[in-house]
Write a protein that holds these residues in place. Structure first.
Motif, PDB file in Angstrom:
ATOM      1  N   VAL A 106       0.910  -1.541  -0.052  1.00 12.98           N
ATOM      2  CA  VAL A 106       0.089  -0.178   0.034  1.00 12.98           C
ATOM      3  C   VAL A 106       0.757   1.100   0.189  1.00 12.98           C
ATOM      4  N   ILE A 143      -2.579   2.891  10.147  1.00 12.66           N
ATOM      5  CA  ILE A 143      -3.443   2.900   9.001  1.00 12.66           C
ATOM      6  C   ILE A 143      -2.992   3.669   7.939  1.00 12.66           C
ATOM      7  N   ASN A 176      -3.410   5.377   4.016  1.00 13.85           N
ATOM      8  CA  ASN A 176      -4.472   5.724   3.066  1.00 13.85           C
ATOM      9  C   ASN A 176      -5.899   5.213   3.453  1.00 13.85           C
ATOM     10  N   CYS A 211      -6.671   2.526   5.337  1.00 15.25           N
ATOM     11  CA  CYS A 211      -6.953   1.127   5.415  1.00 15.25           C
ATOM     12  C   CYS A 211      -6.060   0.752   6.348  1.00 15.25           C
ATOM     13  N   HIS A 212      -6.582  -0.398   7.445  1.00 15.86           N
ATOM     14  CA  HIS A 212      -5.793  -0.685   8.409  1.00 15.86           C
ATOM     15  C   HIS A 212      -4.697  -1.566   7.904  1.00 15.86           C
ATOM     16  N   ASP A 219      -8.410   5.972  -4.517  1.00 11.48           N
ATOM     17  CA  ASP A 219      -8.064   4.846  -4.835  1.00 11.48           C
ATOM     18  C   ASP A 219      -8.278   4.434  -6.176  1.00 11.48           C
ATOM     19  N   LYS A 255     -11.842   7.898  -0.724  1.00 10.61           N
ATOM     20  CA  LYS A 255     -11.887   7.559   0.604  1.00 10.61           C
ATOM     21  C   LYS A 255     -11.864   8.970   1.210  1.00 10.61           C
ATOM     22  N   GLN A 293     -11.759   7.232   8.803  1.00 13.98           N
ATOM     23  CA  GLN A 293     -12.460   6.990   7.472  1.00 13.98           C
ATOM     24  C   GLN A 293     -13.836   7.262   7.926  1.00 13.98           C
ATOM     25  N   THR A 348     -17.110   6.630   2.033  1.00 14.52           N
ATOM     26  CA  THR A 348     -16.594   6.489   0.838  1.00 14.52           C
ATOM     27  C   THR A 348     -17.282   6.549  -0.261  1.00 14.52           C
TER      28      THR A 348
END
Length: 342
Positions: free
Chosen positions: A90, A111, A113, A115-116, A300, A305, A312, A315
């Protein structure tokens, strides 16, 4: 009572800065930047002091040569501990990123971007950490902090501290130039240009000159693309009704992001020509009247996001492509702005 932590904008790398009051359970550190195409590696350290042999509670070290991975570790009592490695799919080179590190009672939660990515269990008590350092092949636009006592962001810029002497080299990690560590090579990291400050539009009457005037409009050089991140720091007016952010193209609005305090919701939509599409309203209201905020929009492959204060919240699937046609950012409504990074 301690004051809120002031963000660092466009720090010169290598960089070392103080974390005022140290870390607490719930502290969040949001780092926005870009990994250049020539990157070999860089690291972010959460340290106990800024001296040459300071303990490092959390060493976060993306590496790009041979194979792409992220190495994490702890440096304590003059020695590195056992490495933890994770495949890096990522945090890619030649792309912008947002890296959020949140302190929990048991670990650092990472995290990337939106995402975890991983959890790193504490090996040193987090309340000993009072310094952050960034070294290597990376460009940083901002390092901002959210303290549980002072939720939100949007404070004036603070200059970066001068770089501190090099930290002891981790096996396989080149030492900073100018210091001798036996058995390790010591190449100098290439000089990384930092992102320029966005031009400041003259402030509206009644607002400090450091503020960006609202309504605000700026061009997005080259348009949007996957990996692109936009970060906005501001403050919601105490009696705010609504504000909006538009990401626009030649014949409409690709993303209309519209927090409405009178309806306690955030409306998202797209305008193609003169026609609005169907509204999206789920996800709650993450903004608060009279409170500062950090709004991050990350592109993305399929969606915008949207993160507020590093979390977050929404979306929004693309309705307009190609992304490169989206070349204008507009902001207006009941807020003041302190930083816009495109």
């Amino acid at each position: 009572m301690a004051s809120p932590q002031i963000p660092f904008y466009n720090p010169k790398i290598p960089f070392t800065g103080s974390i005022h009051g140290g870390l607490q359970n719930g502290t969040a550190i949001n780092i926005s930047g870009r990994v250049p195409s020539f990157a070999d590696r860089f690291h972010v350290n959460l340290q106990c002091g800024s001296g040459t042999n300071a303990d490092v509670a959390f060493h976060f070290n993306p590496r790009y040569s041979f194979f792409s991975c992220v190495v994490t570790n702890t440096f304590q009592h003059g020695n590195w501990g056992v490495e933890e490695r994770k495949d890096n799919s990522v945090l890619q080179s030649d792309m912008t990123f947002t890296l959020l590190i949140t302190v929990t009672q048991s670990c650092y939660q990472v995290i990337i971007n939106g995402c975890h990515f991983m959890d790193y269990r504490h090996r040193i008590p987090f309340n000993r950490v009072d310094t952050i350092a960034v070294v290597g092949d990376v460009e940083i636009t901002s390092i901002s902090f959210q303290n549980p006592m002072f939720p939100g962001h949007g404070f004036p810029a603070q200059p970066g501290f001068p770089a501190q002497p090099g930290f002891p080299a981790q096996p396989g990690f080149p030492a900073q130039p100018g210091y001798s560590f036996p058995n390790f090579t010591q190449p100098t990291f290439p000089s990384c240009p930092v992102f320029p400050h966005q031009p400041v539009i003259p402030a509206q009457p009644g607002f400090p000159s450091s503020m960006f005037a609202v309504p605000y409009k700026t061009s997005i050089n080259g348009g949007l693309k996957p990996g692109k991140t936009i970060t906005i720091h501001g403050n919601v007016h105490p009696n705010a009704n609504r504000f909006l952010l538009n990401l626009s193209y030649s014949s409409g609005v690709a993303l209309h992001y519209n927090p409405r305090f009178d309806e306690n919701t955030v409306v998202r939509n797209t305008k193609q020509g003169s026609n609005w599409g169907s509204e999206e309203r789920t996800g709650g209201m993450p903004f608060h009247r009279g409170q500062p905020f950090m709004l991050t929009i990350h592109c993305d492959n399929h969606n915008f996001k949207i993160l507020v204060n590093g979390v977050q919240t929404h979306t929004y699937r693309y309705r307009v492509t190609p992304l490169r046609n989206i070349q204008t950012l507009e902001i207006e409504g009941d807020i003041s702005l302190s930083s816009v990074m495109v």
